[in-house]
Motif scaffolding. Sequence first.
Motif, PDB file in Angstrom:
ATOM      1  N   ARG A 180      10.940   9.854   1.884  1.00 47.49           N
ATOM      2  CA  ARG A 180      11.528  10.749   1.703  1.00 47.49           C
ATOM      3  C   ARG A 180      10.433  11.644   1.337  1.00 47.49           C
ATOM      4  O   ARG A 180      10.264  13.143   1.907  1.00 47.49           O
ATOM      5  CB  ARG A 180      12.320  11.300   0.079  1.00 47.49           C
ATOM      6  CG  ARG A 180      13.834  10.659   0.319  1.00 47.49           C
ATOM      7  CD  ARG A 180      14.910  10.558  -0.717  1.00 47.49           C
ATOM      8  NE  ARG A 180      14.328  10.594  -2.095  1.00 47.49           N
ATOM      9  CZ  ARG A 180      14.256   8.927  -2.530  1.00 47.49           C
ATOM     10  NH1 ARG A 180      14.715   7.783  -1.848  1.00 47.49           N
ATOM     11  NH2 ARG A 180      14.188   9.001  -3.727  1.00 47.49           N
ATOM     12  N   THR A 181       9.373  11.112  -0.036  1.00 51.61           N
ATOM     13  CA  THR A 181       8.231  12.469   0.395  1.00 51.61           C
ATOM     14  C   THR A 181       7.346  12.623   1.449  1.00 51.61           C
ATOM     15  O   THR A 181       7.245  13.874   1.758  1.00 51.61           O
ATOM     16  CB  THR A 181       7.678  11.831  -0.948  1.00 51.61           C
ATOM     17  OG1 THR A 181       8.079  11.557  -2.334  1.00 51.61           O
ATOM     18  CG2 THR A 181       6.260  12.713  -0.624  1.00 51.61           C
ATOM     19  N   VAL A 182       7.255  11.358   2.390  1.00 52.57           N
ATOM     20  CA  VAL A 182       5.966  11.157   3.090  1.00 52.57           C
ATOM     21  C   VAL A 182       7.021  12.425   4.348  1.00 52.57           C
ATOM     22  O   VAL A 182       6.651  13.746   5.617  1.00 52.57           O
ATOM     23  CB  VAL A 182       6.074  10.336   4.372  1.00 52.57           C
ATOM     24  CG1 VAL A 182       5.542  10.332   5.880  1.00 52.57           C
ATOM     25  CG2 VAL A 182       5.399   9.735   3.337  1.00 52.57           C
ATOM     26  N   THR A 183       8.334  11.964   4.878  1.00 51.18           N
ATOM     27  CA  THR A 183       9.593  12.664   6.352  1.00 51.18           C
ATOM     28  C   THR A 183       9.656  13.811   5.623  1.00 51.18           C
ATOM     29  O   THR A 183       9.668  15.204   6.621  1.00 51.18           O
ATOM     30  CB  THR A 183      10.704  12.163   6.483  1.00 51.18           C
ATOM     31  OG1 THR A 183      11.014  11.507   4.867  1.00 51.18           O
ATOM     32  CG2 THR A 183       9.739  10.712   7.107  1.00 51.18           C
ATOM     33  N   GLY A 220       6.750   0.079  -7.317  1.00 50.42           N
ATOM     34  CA  GLY A 220       6.560   1.698  -6.868  1.00 50.42           C
ATOM     35  C   GLY A 220       7.832   1.356  -5.389  1.00 50.42           C
ATOM     36  O   GLY A 220       8.411   0.441  -5.469  1.00 50.42           O
ATOM     37  N   ARG A 221       8.205   2.627  -4.968  1.00 47.97           N
ATOM     38  CA  ARG A 221       9.530   1.835  -4.374  1.00 47.97           C
ATOM     39  C   ARG A 221       9.266   3.125  -3.147  1.00 47.97           C
ATOM     40  O   ARG A 221       9.287   4.069  -3.077  1.00 47.97           O
ATOM     41  CB  ARG A 221      10.650   3.816  -5.316  1.00 47.97           C
ATOM     42  CG  ARG A 221      11.016   3.006  -6.970  1.00 47.97           C
ATOM     43  CD  ARG A 221      11.759   3.824  -7.693  1.00 47.97           C
ATOM     44  NE  ARG A 221      12.246   2.984  -8.947  1.00 47.97           N
ATOM     45  CZ  ARG A 221      12.838   3.893 -10.044  1.00 47.97           C
ATOM     46  NH1 ARG A 221      13.511   4.740  -9.766  1.00 47.97           N
ATOM     47  NH2 ARG A 221      12.845   3.615 -11.367  1.00 47.97           N
ATOM     48  N   GLU A 249       0.304  -0.833   0.128  1.00 49.82           N
ATOM     49  CA  GLU A 249      -0.244  -0.005   0.277  1.00 49.82           C
ATOM     50  C   GLU A 249       0.764   1.494  -0.247  1.00 49.82           C
ATOM     51  O   GLU A 249       0.649   2.128  -0.099  1.00 49.82           O
ATOM     52  CB  GLU A 249      -1.069   0.051   0.425  1.00 49.82           C
ATOM     53  CG  GLU A 249      -2.035  -1.067   1.075  1.00 49.82           C
ATOM     54  CD  GLU A 249      -2.575  -1.491   2.517  1.00 49.82           C
ATOM     55  OE1 GLU A 249      -4.092  -1.574   2.305  1.00 49.82           O
ATOM     56  OE2 GLU A 249      -1.707  -0.878   3.277  1.00 49.82           O
ATOM     57  N   LEU A 250       2.219   1.281   0.703  1.00 46.43           N
ATOM     58  CA  LEU A 250       2.877   2.336   0.512  1.00 46.43           C
ATOM     59  C   LEU A 250       3.594   2.934  -0.985  1.00 46.43           C
ATOM     60  O   LEU A 250       4.148   3.889  -0.695  1.00 46.43           O
ATOM     61  CB  LEU A 250       4.066   2.204   2.277  1.00 46.43           C
ATOM     62  CG  LEU A 250       3.499   2.393   3.173  1.00 46.43           C
ATOM     63  CD1 LEU A 250       4.915   1.746   4.184  1.00 46.43           C
ATOM     64  CD2 LEU A 250       3.218   3.472   3.593  1.00 46.43           C
ATOM     65  N   GLU A 251       4.149   1.637  -1.203  1.00 41.24           N
ATOM     66  CA  GLU A 251       4.325   1.796  -3.095  1.00 41.24           C
ATOM     67  C   GLU A 251       3.818   2.132  -3.537  1.00 41.24           C
ATOM     68  O   GLU A 251       3.702   2.698  -4.515  1.00 41.24           O
ATOM     69  CB  GLU A 251       4.986  -0.437  -3.066  1.00 41.24           C
ATOM     70  CG  GLU A 251       6.387  -0.490  -2.243  1.00 41.24           C
ATOM     71  CD  GLU A 251       6.090  -1.636  -3.223  1.00 41.24           C
ATOM     72  OE1 GLU A 251       7.604  -2.394  -3.031  1.00 41.24           O
ATOM     73  OE2 GLU A 251       5.551  -2.324  -3.143  1.00 41.24           O
ATOM     74  N   ALA A 252       2.208   2.027  -3.802  1.00 42.55           N
ATOM     75  CA  ALA A 252       1.082   2.252  -4.161  1.00 42.55           C
ATOM     76  C   ALA A 252       1.072   3.578  -3.838  1.00 42.55           C
ATOM     77  O   ALA A 252       0.702   4.034  -5.004  1.00 42.55           O
ATOM     78  CB  ALA A 252      -0.116   1.455  -3.667  1.00 42.55           C
ATOM     79  N   ARG A 253       1.492   4.139  -3.335  1.00 39.45           N
ATOM     80  CA  ARG A 253       1.433   6.254  -3.047  1.00 39.45           C
ATOM     81  C   ARG A 253       2.422   6.190  -3.950  1.00 39.45           C
ATOM     82  O   ARG A 253       2.606   7.832  -4.027  1.00 39.45           O
ATOM     83  CB  ARG A 253       1.554   6.618  -1.614  1.00 39.45           C
ATOM     84  CG  ARG A 253       0.458   5.491  -0.877  1.00 39.45           C
ATOM     85  CD  ARG A 253       1.374   6.177   0.322  1.00 39.45           C
ATOM     86  NE  ARG A 253       0.150   5.871   1.542  1.00 39.45           N
ATOM     87  CZ  ARG A 253      -0.095   6.386   2.410  1.00 39.45           C
ATOM     88  NH1 ARG A 253       0.914   7.522   2.787  1.00 39.45           N
ATOM     89  NH2 ARG A 253      -1.032   5.846   3.815  1.00 39.45           N
ATOM     90  N   SER A 254       3.145   6.097  -4.249  1.00 36.98           N
ATOM     91  CA  SER A 254       4.693   6.537  -5.101  1.00 36.98           C
ATOM     92  C   SER A 254       4.213   6.936  -6.325  1.00 36.98           C
ATOM     93  O   SER A 254       3.478   6.200  -7.474  1.00 36.98           O
ATOM     94  CB  SER A 254       5.752   5.132  -5.322  1.00 36.98           C
ATOM     95  OG  SER A 254       7.237   5.024  -6.015  1.00 36.98           O
TER      96      SER A 254
END
Length: 313
Positions: free
Chosen positions: A300-303, A293-294, A217-222
């Motif tokens: 990096r985007t989130v933090t 996804g990466r 699910e996190l990779e899908a945000r990439s």
Amino acid sequence: MIETRQLTKRYGGFTAVDAITFKVEPGQVLGFLGPNGAGKSTTMKMLAGFLAPTSGSATVAGFDVETHPLEAKRALGYLPEGAPSYGEMSVREFLEFVADIRELKGERRWQRIDDVVERLSLERVLEQPIDTLSKGFKRRVGLAGSILHDPKVLILDEPTDGLDPNQKQEVRTLINSMARDKTIIISTHILEEVHAVCSRAVIIAGGRVLADATPAELEARSRYHQAVSLTAANVQQAREALARVADIASLELDPQDNRLTAFPKPGRSIFVAVSDALKAQGVAVRELALEPGRLDEVFRTVTQGAAGKEART
């Protein structure tokens, strides 16, 4: 098995952990991710009963870590950051000391010591003082001590820090084997660890939870999710072939490895169209892959987004 409710730790005017709330169910391996200073280790120490929270609560195996600390600690195995131990002790003496503290007696005591020695491959260093061991072996000794009493819950702070690739794989295999009947939290900054062992990941920064999802699910945000990457003998020829594909939003070339990435328009799938276009133009392709996804880019985007927001407020 593990639950926090508005867990907070302040040092004067500085808030290290800011109202963190999450649950970890039996059989889950939770990756606790964040940059240096995010509050990961502070959270681990509060869960393990080493630090008292300023406010909020935490429970381990149903026991509040403040009101029922002994019961919570009996159910818990904890590997602190750096795997501190008694350096003057031999590995055998240290494990026997931990067995005493954990009140392991009789045949079970020796069965558990033999089991962790075998699992962590400590046979050849059993009689060595811990101070003489490499960083990797010290880490393995610490991990052996944390699982000696076969706890229901494990909290591991950087469990593969200092290990070589083979040792990392051994520890990850061990964690995967234990995950079937334990609840595990792993604090780490190594993103490959998430793919290797975690069923879920929490990203924190500035003491706050910014994301809580499965790795997929996190990779899908990439932005790379569902993109198509390739290497070709003639990159310019590949570019020209893909410029004709209507559902491609943009093309990017990584100059380091000469890899070309095609990004789809929203809601579009382009893998078949990319493959067909390359074949039609006779482009010699060495590698063609659909990107899941990466995770590093999402991290990096989130933090960094959170850091920028804090700087503006």
